[in-house]
Motif scaffolding. Structure first.
Motif, PDB file in Angstrom:
ATOM      1  N   ARG A   1     -21.561  16.303 -13.289  1.00  8.53           N
ATOM      2  CA  ARG A   1     -22.087  15.453 -14.451  1.00  8.53           C
ATOM      3  C   ARG A   1     -21.680  16.061 -15.880  1.00  8.53           C
ATOM      4  O   ARG A   1     -21.531  15.573 -16.820  1.00  8.53           O
ATOM      5  CB  ARG A   1     -23.514  15.437 -14.276  1.00  8.53           C
TER       6      ARG A   1
ATOM      7  N   ASP B   1     -27.058   8.896 -21.576  1.00 14.52           N
ATOM      8  CA  ASP B   1     -27.999   9.892 -20.750  1.00 14.52           C
ATOM      9  C   ASP B   1     -29.595   9.306 -20.654  1.00 14.52           C
ATOM     10  O   ASP B   1     -30.081   8.921 -21.592  1.00 14.52           O
ATOM     11  CB  ASP B   1     -27.780  11.045 -21.312  1.00 14.52           C
TER      12      ASP B   1
ATOM     13  N   ARG C   1     -16.179   8.564 -13.942  1.00 14.02           N
ATOM     14  CA  ARG C   1     -16.469   8.528 -12.579  1.00 14.02           C
ATOM     15  C   ARG C   1     -15.957   9.628 -11.743  1.00 14.02           C
ATOM     16  O   ARG C   1     -15.075  10.306 -12.272  1.00 14.02           O
ATOM     17  CB  ARG C   1     -16.049   7.247 -11.743  1.00 14.02           C
TER      18      ARG C   1
ATOM     19  N   ILE D   1     -27.596  13.567  -5.655  1.00 14.72           N
ATOM     20  CA  ILE D   1     -26.664  12.539  -6.807  1.00 14.72           C
ATOM     21  C   ILE D   1     -27.512  12.209  -7.711  1.00 14.72           C
ATOM     22  O   ILE D   1     -27.016  12.279  -9.017  1.00 14.72           O
ATOM     23  CB  ILE D   1     -25.718  11.227  -6.124  1.00 14.72           C
TER      24      ILE D   1
ATOM     25  N   LEU E   1     -26.622  11.448 -12.000  1.00 12.30           N
ATOM     26  CA  LEU E   1     -25.104  10.442 -11.715  1.00 12.30           C
ATOM     27  C   LEU E   1     -25.751   9.312 -10.770  1.00 12.30           C
ATOM     28  O   LEU E   1     -26.844   9.292 -10.389  1.00 12.30           O
ATOM     29  CB  LEU E   1     -24.438  11.417 -10.658  1.00 12.30           C
TER      30      LEU E   1
ATOM     31  N   LYS F   1     -24.453  18.978 -10.582  1.00  9.74           N
ATOM     32  CA  LYS F   1     -24.480  19.007 -11.780  1.00  9.74           C
ATOM     33  C   LYS F   1     -23.465  19.424 -12.642  1.00  9.74           C
ATOM     34  O   LYS F   1     -23.340  19.088 -13.932  1.00  9.74           O
ATOM     35  CB  LYS F   1     -25.738  20.040 -11.896  1.00  9.74           C
TER      36      LYS F   1
ATOM     37  N   VAL G   1     -19.488   8.329  -7.785  1.00 15.11           N
ATOM     38  CA  VAL G   1     -20.667   8.490  -8.428  1.00 15.11           C
ATOM     39  C   VAL G   1     -20.001   8.232 -10.011  1.00 15.11           C
ATOM     40  O   VAL G   1     -18.792   8.351 -10.329  1.00 15.11           O
ATOM     41  CB  VAL G   1     -21.071   9.664  -8.274  1.00 15.11           C
ATOM     42  N   GLN G   2     -20.844   7.980 -10.965  1.00  9.44           N
ATOM     43  CA  GLN G   2     -20.608   7.795 -12.301  1.00  9.44           C
ATOM     44  C   GLN G   2     -21.879   8.322 -13.101  1.00  9.44           C
ATOM     45  O   GLN G   2     -22.952   8.483 -12.793  1.00  9.44           O
ATOM     46  CB  GLN G   2     -20.758   6.671 -12.496  1.00  9.44           C
ATOM     47  N   ARG G   3     -21.336   9.280 -14.236  1.00 11.86           N
ATOM     48  CA  ARG G   3     -22.330   9.535 -15.224  1.00 11.86           C
ATOM     49  C   ARG G   3     -22.711   8.149 -16.120  1.00 11.86           C
ATOM     50  O   ARG G   3     -21.839   7.621 -16.543  1.00 11.86           O
ATOM     51  CB  ARG G   3     -21.625  10.537 -15.949  1.00 11.86           C
TER      52      ARG G   3
END
Length: 278
Positions: A169, A277, A177, A204, A209, A166, A271-273
Motif C-alpha cells: 500500500r 485515503d 493496483r 488486505i 487496500l 502495508k 487489490v487496489q489502493r
C-alpha cells in the motif's frame, strides 16, 4: 513512452540474522537453478498447454496467471511496475513487454536480480527495467510511486504478511493496483501448517487496500501433484545436479501432497489502493 525518470535505486537492505541466512540460501539456490534447465523441462511436462514457454520462472506461474495479472494490473507504457520477489524475472518481464511499463524487480537474492537483469537485456527495451536487492517488507521504493505491483508466489513468503501488504500500500499510488498469488485453507480439516490459517481478505482490509477481484485456480493442485511426481521420478538427478536445493525439492515433493487436498484453495488476488485515503 517510458517514465520521465526511473525510480532512484535503493541502497542495499539492512538484514537481520534470519533474513541474512535466507539470502544466503536463496543465493545458493539461484546459482544452481539458473545454470541447469532440468526443472524447466519438468515444468513443461507438468503444466502442458498452460506452460508459458517464453517466460523463465521458478514458481507456479502459468499462461493463465500471466493473462489475469496483466488484465488486473491495468498498467500502460507510462506506468512504473514493481515485481516483488521477482526471482529470475520472467513473469514481470512478460507483463512489462506486453504493457510497455517500466519494470522494477525486487528480490532478496543478489544472484536472482543479477540473473533477471541479464535476461531482461534480450527481453525488454534498453532503459525499460531496473533490478535491485531488497526485502518484501522493506523495498526501499519511494512512497506512492508505483502504478502497479505484482508478486507471483512471493508475497506470502514474508515472515510478516500484514507488514508486506502495508508495504504494498505504501508504494502504490492512490488508485493503483497489485496482483499476487496466495493460498487459503477452507473447511473443517485440521490445518497442515499454522501459516495456512491466514485469511487474506481481513489482512488486505487492515492494510488499507481494497479487494477488487479473486480468481480461484482450480487446476493448481493437479499441476503441482504432477510436478511432485516428476521430481520424485528424477530424485537422483535433482539431488546430484542441485545439491541442497535438490534435496529440499524432494522433501517438498514428499510432504506437499498432504497440503493439496480439497481444503487447499489457490488464489490470484487483485487489490487496489483507494483513490482517496481513508
Amino acid at each position: 513512452m517510458l517514465p520521465a525518470s526511473s525510480p532512484v535505486p535503493a541502497a542495499q537492505p539492512v538484514l537481520d540474522a534470519k533474513e541474512s541466512a535466507k539470502q544466503v540460501m536463496f543465493d545458493q539456490m539461484w546459482t544452481r537453478l539458473r545454470a541447469d534447465p532440468l526443472l524447466e523441462e519438468l515444468n513443461v511436462q507438468a503444466y502442458g498447454a498452460d506452460y508459458p514457454y517464453d517466460v523463465q520462472f521458478f514458481s507456479s506461474c502459468t499462461r493463465t496467471t500471466l493473462d489475469l495479472t496483466l488484465a488486473g494490473l491495468q498498467v500502460t507504457p507510462s506506468s512504473v511496475l514493481i515485481d516483488l520477489g521477482c526471482g529470475m524475472g520472467g513473469p514481470g518481464q512478460w507483463i512489462a513487454r506486453e504493457s510497455g511499463a517500466y519494470l522494477v524487480g525486487i528480490d532478496l537474492s543478489q544472484v536472482a536480480v543479477e540473473a533477471a537483469a541479464a535476461a531482461a537485456t534480450s527481453y525488454l527495451q534498453p532503459g525499460q527495467f531496473d533490478y535491485r536487492c531488497a526485502t518484501i517488507t522493506a523495498t526501499g521504493h519511494p512512497d506512492s510511486s508505483a502504478d502497479g505491483l505484482m508478486s507471483i508466489d512471493a508475497l506470502p513468503m514474508a515472515a510478516d504478511r500484514a507488514a508486506a501488504l502495508k508495504e504494498v500500500r505504501r508504494i502504490l499510488r492512490p488508485g493503483a493496483r497489485a496482483v499476487f498469488t496466495c493460498a487459503e485453507w477452507h473447511g473443517d480439516a485440521p490445518l497442515p501448517h499454522p501459516r495456512m490459517a491466514t485469511k487474506w481478505a481481513p489482512l488486505i482490509a487492515e492494510a488499507g487496500l481494497l479487494l477488487v477481484d479473486q480468481f480461484i485456480d482450480n487446476g493448481k493442485q493437479a499441476r503441482q501433484l504432477r510436478k511432485y511426481e516428476l521430481w520424485l521420478e528424477h530424485q537422483t538427478e535433482l539431488e546430484q545436479r542441485f545439491g541442497p536445493t535438490g534435496r529440499s525439492l524432494i522433501e517438498e515433493a514428499r510432504m506437499g501432497p498432504g497440503l493439496l487436498t480439497p481444503n487447499y484453495r489457490a488464489l490470484l488476488l487483485t487489490v487496489q489502493r483507494p483513490d482517496i485515503d481513508q
